[in-house]
Design an enzyme around this catalytic site. Sequence first.
Site, PDB file in Angstrom:
ATOM      1  N   HIS A  17       0.867  -1.196   0.000  1.00  0.00           N
ATOM      2  CA  HIS A  17       0.000   0.000   0.000  1.00  0.00           C
ATOM      3  C   HIS A  17       0.893   1.232   0.000  1.00  0.00           C
ATOM      4  O   HIS A  17       1.325   1.708   1.043  1.00  0.00           O
ATOM      5  CB  HIS A  17      -0.911  -0.039   1.239  1.00  0.00           C
ATOM      6  CG  HIS A  17      -1.938   1.058   1.288  1.00  0.00           C
ATOM      7  ND1 HIS A  17      -3.148   0.918   1.926  1.00  0.00           N
ATOM      8  CD2 HIS A  17      -1.942   2.318   0.792  1.00  0.00           C
ATOM      9  CE1 HIS A  17      -3.849   2.029   1.828  1.00  0.00           C
ATOM     10  NE2 HIS A  17      -3.128   2.906   1.146  1.00  0.00           N
ATOM     11  N   HIS A  19       1.234   4.851  -2.350  1.00  0.00           N
ATOM     12  CA  HIS A  19       0.860   5.739  -3.464  1.00  0.00           C
ATOM     13  C   HIS A  19       2.147   6.391  -3.931  1.00  0.00           C
ATOM     14  O   HIS A  19       2.772   7.143  -3.165  1.00  0.00           O
ATOM     15  CB  HIS A  19      -0.135   6.801  -2.992  1.00  0.00           C
ATOM     16  CG  HIS A  19      -1.390   6.235  -2.401  1.00  0.00           C
ATOM     17  ND1 HIS A  19      -2.552   6.090  -3.131  1.00  0.00           N
ATOM     18  CD2 HIS A  19      -1.663   5.746  -1.165  1.00  0.00           C
ATOM     19  CE1 HIS A  19      -3.491   5.555  -2.353  1.00  0.00           C
ATOM     20  NE2 HIS A  19      -2.980   5.327  -1.158  1.00  0.00           N
ATOM     21  N   HIS A 197      -9.679   1.137  -1.079  1.00  0.00           N
ATOM     22  CA  HIS A 197      -9.607   1.731   0.254  1.00  0.00           C
ATOM     23  C   HIS A 197     -11.024   1.672   0.818  1.00  0.00           C
ATOM     24  O   HIS A 197     -11.980   2.127   0.168  1.00  0.00           O
ATOM     25  CB  HIS A 197      -9.196   3.197   0.176  1.00  0.00           C
ATOM     26  CG  HIS A 197      -7.742   3.446  -0.118  1.00  0.00           C
ATOM     27  ND1 HIS A 197      -7.098   2.910  -1.184  1.00  0.00           N
ATOM     28  CD2 HIS A 197      -6.821   4.203   0.544  1.00  0.00           C
ATOM     29  CE1 HIS A 197      -5.822   3.336  -1.172  1.00  0.00           C
ATOM     30  NE2 HIS A 197      -5.639   4.115  -0.130  1.00  0.00           N
ATOM     31  N   GLU A 200     -11.328   3.361   6.127  1.00  0.00           N
ATOM     32  CA  GLU A 200     -10.270   4.248   6.640  1.00  0.00           C
ATOM     33  C   GLU A 200     -10.983   5.318   7.474  1.00  0.00           C
ATOM     34  O   GLU A 200     -10.790   5.393   8.676  1.00  0.00           O
ATOM     35  CB  GLU A 200      -9.487   4.864   5.472  1.00  0.00           C
ATOM     36  CG  GLU A 200      -8.345   5.786   5.895  1.00  0.00           C
ATOM     37  CD  GLU A 200      -7.634   6.459   4.705  1.00  0.00           C
ATOM     38  OE1 GLU A 200      -8.199   6.479   3.588  1.00  0.00           O
ATOM     39  OE2 GLU A 200      -6.512   6.992   4.907  1.00  0.00           O
ATOM     40  N   ASP A 278       1.760   3.942   2.944  1.00  0.00           N
ATOM     41  CA  ASP A 278       0.726   4.788   2.335  1.00  0.00           C
ATOM     42  C   ASP A 278       1.337   5.951   1.545  1.00  0.00           C
ATOM     43  O   ASP A 278       1.492   5.838   0.335  1.00  0.00           O
ATOM     44  CB  ASP A 278      -0.250   5.291   3.426  1.00  0.00           C
ATOM     45  CG  ASP A 278      -1.634   5.611   2.887  1.00  0.00           C
ATOM     46  OD1 ASP A 278      -1.880   5.380   1.695  1.00  0.00           O
ATOM     47  OD2 ASP A 278      -2.478   6.083   3.679  1.00  0.00           O
ATOM     48  N   ASP A 279       1.639   7.046   2.219  1.00  0.00           N
ATOM     49  CA  ASP A 279       2.212   8.235   1.574  1.00  0.00           C
ATOM     50  C   ASP A 279       3.396   8.710   2.426  1.00  0.00           C
ATOM     51  O   ASP A 279       3.288   9.697   3.164  1.00  0.00           O
ATOM     52  CB  ASP A 279       1.152   9.347   1.487  1.00  0.00           C
ATOM     53  CG  ASP A 279      -0.071   8.903   0.708  1.00  0.00           C
ATOM     54  OD1 ASP A 279      -0.029   8.916  -0.531  1.00  0.00           O
ATOM     55  OD2 ASP A 279      -1.060   8.504   1.353  1.00  0.00           O
TER      56      ASP A 279
END
Length: 338
Positions: A17, A19, A197, A200, A278-279
Amino acid sequence: MSEIKKLIEALPKAELHLHIEGSLEPELMFALAKRNGISIAYSTIEEIHQAYQFENLQDFLDIYYAGMSVLINEQDFYDLTWAYLIKCHEQNIKHVEIFFDPQGHTTRGVAFSTALFGIDKALKKGFSEFGISSKTIMCFLRHLSEEDALITLNEAKDFLPLIDGVGLDSSEVGNPPSKFKNVFASAREMGLKLVAHAGEEGPPSYVEEALFLLNIDRLDHGNRAMESESLIEELKTRQIALTVCPLSNLKLGVVADLKSHPLKSMLDQGLLATVNSDDPSYFGGYLNDNYFAIQEALNLTKEQIVTLIKNSFTGSFLGDEQRNKYLNEIDNYLKNNA
Ligand code: ADE
Ligand code: ZN
């Protein structure tokens, strides 16, 4: 360094996961802004760090979409992806399944192929130089219409050898998975893997829709599935992997603090939970930092860390042979370092 941190660093890991646009570090953002003659809202790294304080998902998304405006040419996407792969190499990440947001680029006039080719070129180099294997997942932006998503899926038809799956991201509340039922069905017919997603910020019913209406193969986040006994049972029975992102959850207020994070409870209930970043550029840590932080907060045992790391391969879209190769590498390391 503690034994358990050494173990986290030493074991081969997969990240499921991530991005790629969320790995854009401030330094590269400045460099690309200059290279492409684009003005951005910040003049110093300090200002960027001050801006990266989020109350919720939407706060983050506004800044994330503004950040990606510096990505214009194939070389920019290549540089972005290559920078992430260097981090992977440093952190002993052997397999990555990365997301990209084609609509975040096509809506700005950057071609689908420009983004995809730049990313793909770096992924191929990551394999030849570092031996890092990869899958590419294109996400639909859920704040846009299903018609827009269908147009994007149609564009992908010319590049199917480079794409392994589709996902669903962006503003969750108010944009339930059911809105994308048709486009996910078409993607499935095209032989693509399906992830979304859900849970969340959105309610358990969104996870239910992702499971029963979209027929996802893997669940991104899924925190709020823990509010429903029947969903937990379904996730367990189907052995659907959850791509959990501890530092993201903390930074976006999904959890009040890491000590109240549901990861341990997910493991205790037999769910196939994994740890991911994630980011990372926006949330203050790459994969190992996520493992370190959640291990410490929840006092996870060595066995639980090994389970999480093994889950990262078990929950991947690798074929059996490659998956088993990585799982054996983990067992061999544990045997030789007992
Ligand atoms: N896009 C990038 N990161 C995201 C996240 N954590 N949730 C939803 N959309 C995203
Ligand atoms: Zn995400």
